[in-house]
Every structure is written in C-alpha cells, then in structure tokens.
Motif scaffolding. Structure first.
Motif, PDB file in Angstrom:
ATOM      1  N   ILE A  84      35.139  26.692  11.323  1.00 39.06           N
ATOM      2  CA  ILE A  84      35.717  26.785  10.057  1.00 39.06           C
ATOM      3  C   ILE A  84      35.165  25.761   9.137  1.00 39.06           C
ATOM      4  O   ILE A  84      34.623  24.686   9.817  1.00 39.06           O
ATOM      5  N   GLY A 101      37.336  20.836   5.512  1.00 35.69           N
ATOM      6  CA  GLY A 101      38.387  20.862   4.412  1.00 35.69           C
ATOM      7  C   GLY A 101      37.794  19.870   3.418  1.00 35.69           C
ATOM      8  O   GLY A 101      38.012  20.022   2.196  1.00 35.69           O
ATOM      9  N   GLN A 102      37.069  18.900   3.857  1.00 34.59           N
ATOM     10  CA  GLN A 102      36.518  17.712   2.896  1.00 34.59           C
ATOM     11  C   GLN A 102      35.417  18.478   2.078  1.00 34.59           C
ATOM     12  O   GLN A 102      35.337  17.998   0.987  1.00 34.59           O
ATOM     13  N   TRP A 103      34.710  19.528   2.520  1.00 32.82           N
ATOM     14  CA  TRP A 103      33.795  20.231   1.598  1.00 32.82           C
ATOM     15  C   TRP A 103      34.565  20.956   0.662  1.00 32.82           C
ATOM     16  O   TRP A 103      34.187  21.142  -0.523  1.00 32.82           O
ATOM     17  N   ILE A 160      37.423  20.156  -0.614  1.00 30.40           N
ATOM     18  CA  ILE A 160      37.989  19.213  -1.523  1.00 30.40           C
ATOM     19  C   ILE A 160      36.875  18.860  -2.359  1.00 30.40           C
ATOM     20  O   ILE A 160      37.050  18.533  -3.611  1.00 30.40           O
ATOM     21  N   ASP A 161      35.840  18.422  -1.793  1.00 33.07           N
ATOM     22  CA  ASP A 161      34.578  18.227  -2.431  1.00 33.07           C
ATOM     23  C   ASP A 161      33.999  19.166  -3.628  1.00 33.07           C
ATOM     24  O   ASP A 161      33.889  18.945  -4.893  1.00 33.07           O
ATOM     25  N   LYS A 194      46.152  20.492  -1.068  1.00 31.50           N
ATOM     26  CA  LYS A 194      46.678  20.972   0.140  1.00 31.50           C
ATOM     27  C   LYS A 194      45.407  22.206   0.733  1.00 31.50           C
ATOM     28  O   LYS A 194      45.313  22.944  -0.136  1.00 31.50           O
ATOM     29  N   LEU A 195      45.217  22.100   1.876  1.00 27.96           N
ATOM     30  CA  LEU A 195      44.305  23.194   2.464  1.00 27.96           C
ATOM     31  C   LEU A 195      45.352  24.165   2.921  1.00 27.96           C
ATOM     32  O   LEU A 195      45.851  23.642   4.167  1.00 27.96           O
TER      33      LEU A 195
END
Lengths: 140, 185
Positions: free
Chosen positions: A56, A59-61, A63-64, A87-88
C-alpha cells in the motif's frame, strides 16, 4: 489572494496522480519510511496484507499530497499552513488513480493572522474516499 | 529462528533510489533489529524522551523529498524552505532511530491518520530535535492504537511543529502470536 476575497465553498485546484510501486518506493527513500508494507510486494503477498496481499502507498504520501493542494494554491501568495488533521480511511495501491481535492469551508477573521479552514479529501478511480480531513491555513 | 528480511526485489528497488547521505546511512530493512523495537505492551503513557540524534537540514534532503513527491513549487525549490510534510523524513530519522520511538518502524504498522500543527518554517541549515511523549494507547475495533505527542524544535529552541502521531500496531510481536497469524517465524 486576500483573506477578504475568499469565498466559502470555493474549490482549490485538484491534483491527480496515477500510483506506481516505483513512486511508492521513491517516497520510502525520501521519507525514510521503509516499512515492508510499502516496499516489499513479496512479503505483502506472503502475509496477505490487509486481505489484499499487495503493498500500500504511504499514508504520509497521501497526507503530503493533500497538503500540496494547499501549498500549490496559496504559498506563492504568502499563505501558510497552520495545521492539518487527516484520517486515512482506505488503502491506496499501485495502479490506483487518486484525486486530491480541497474546498474552503470556513473563515476565521482576526486582527492579525486570519485563517481559513479547508476541507480536504482524496478519492480513488472508483469514487471511494481514501482520505478526509481539515487544514487550517493562514491567508494574509 | 529464521530471520525474515526484505525480498531481493524490494531491496533492488530501494537501492536505486537512495540519493542523500542520510538515505544511504539509514537502515532500510525494518526487519533487522525488529525484536529490539519498543512494543505497544511496553509503552507507559507519559514516558518521554528527547531524540538521541539531530537532523541537520541540508539542501539535498529537501530537494530529494520534493522530487519524490513531484512537488515543483518554486517557493520550496528557490527559498530553501522545506514543504510542511518534510517533517515525515525528520520524524523517521529522529524518532524511528530512538529506542522509545522505534515502534514507528514496526513491520505491518498501519497509519490511520495524523494531526499536526506547524509553527516556525524549517529551512536549510536548521538543526532539528524532537521531544517525544507517549500520549495515548487504546484498543478499538480489536485494533491497537498508539499515539505519541512529538514536539519538534530548531537550534534556537523555537517550536517548528507539534505532531500527534498515531499508528495501529500489529496485535502482538510475540513469537506465538506471529506463528498463529502466519506473519513470520
């Protein structure tokens, strides 16, 4: 861009990205988040990660990219991100096409440091929301 | 015990993308030393620590991050200012390599979302440190969440960001549990 001129429900320019494993691995190197759930397709298949058996995206990508919707929109004109709360909600896989969106939903006028609230969301090619959240942004 | 490590396929993909000095120094196989990472069970709310390392912001760090995120905004390229989420790189360098924050490298950990407040901008030449505090841990819908409150400061002692960082950690890292889950060992 002036705070006074912002309109509620105003949409920010969308970013659209087709995700690849190469892109995910590149982000791993840049962010130092080398979790195998992102970078190791063999392991992800072996443990049947999240029932999908595929790596996967970070999540930080995600958010970026959502923050890029904001920075592309206002940083050249002196805007500045104050906060984010994201929220992811659904995993992103290689092969997905993701649209990152933003909309002005509230204005907070102040004598100094007025800021607005931006609703942020990302959706995949099936129209499923993969991330939702809010950013607060200082606008001069 | 059979030691699990990254597949050759994954390692090859990573090796070709390592560019900066920090990336080349960083241990990209999160399985190595995994048994030494702090576990959900071990965390006591309120425990806090400063990072053992510092992050000296170099131009190559910011540029590598901008390239990897396809961010071509001149504000970041020309002014030596880091984009907001460059904080992720700083966090993995500082928190992931600290004993009390090593849980963020746990193989299989899932990111449910993050909350961050941004203060002073991060620029080339800054030296960033972080104070980490175990903020909350809870079980919800059979998942184990762990939240740390992380305060990032620059060399002048100014706060650059406050980050409530949360991950969902694998149910247990005990050998028996993993055997049952078929995850490893």
């Amino acid at each position: 861009m002036r705070f006074e001129d912002l309109e509620l429900e105003q949409l920010l320019p969308t970013i659209e990205v087709k995700v690849t494993q190469e892109m995910i691995t590149r982000f791993a190197c840049a962010s130092l988040d080398f979790n195998p759930i992102h970078i190791d397709p063999v392991w992800a298949k072996k443990i049947n990660l999240l029932g999908y058996g595929k790596t996967i995206a970070h999540g930080q990508w995600t958010i970026d990219k959502l923050t890029q919707v904001v920075t592309n929109w206002c940083y050249a004109e002196g805007g500045k991100l104050k906060s984010i709360d994201i929220k992811l909600i659904h995993p992103i896989f290689a092969g997905d096409t993701i649209k990152f969106n933003g909309k002005v939903v509230a204005k907070h006028p102040r004598r100094e440091d007025s800021f607005c609230e931006i609703e942020l969301w990302a959706e995949n090619q099936n129209g499923e929301k993969v991330a939702v959240g809010v950013a607060e942004v200082f606008i001069k | 015990m059979v030691h699990i490590r990254l597949s050759e396929e994954a390692e090859q993909l990573v090796r070709k993308d390592l560019k900066t000095e920090k990336q080349k120094k960083y241990n990209f196989d999160f399985f190595i030393d995994e048994e030494k990472y702090i576990r959900w069970e071990d965390v006591e709310i309120g425990m806090e620590a400063w990072s053992e390392k510092e992050f000296e912001v170099k131009e190559e760090d910011i540029k590598a991050y901008l390239e990897a995120t396809d961010n071509y905004n001149p504000v970041f390229w020309e002014e030596g200012v880091a984009p907001p989420m460059f904080l992720t790189t700083i966090a993995f360098w500082l928190i992931g390599d600290s004993f009390v924050g090593s849980w963020i490298k746990t193989p299989g950990a899932i990111n449910p979302g993050q909350k961050i407040e941004f203060y002073e901008p991060i620029k080339v030449g800054d030296v960033i440190r972080v104070k980490m505090r175990a903020h909350d841990k809870f079980i919800k819908r059979e998942k184990r969440y762990l939240t740390y409150y992380n305060e990032f400061v620059n060399q002048r002692g100014e706060i650059v960001a406050k980050w409530w960082g949360t991950l969902i950690l694998p149910i247990s890292k005990s050998k028996e549990e993993h055997k049952i889950e078929g995850v490893r060992r």
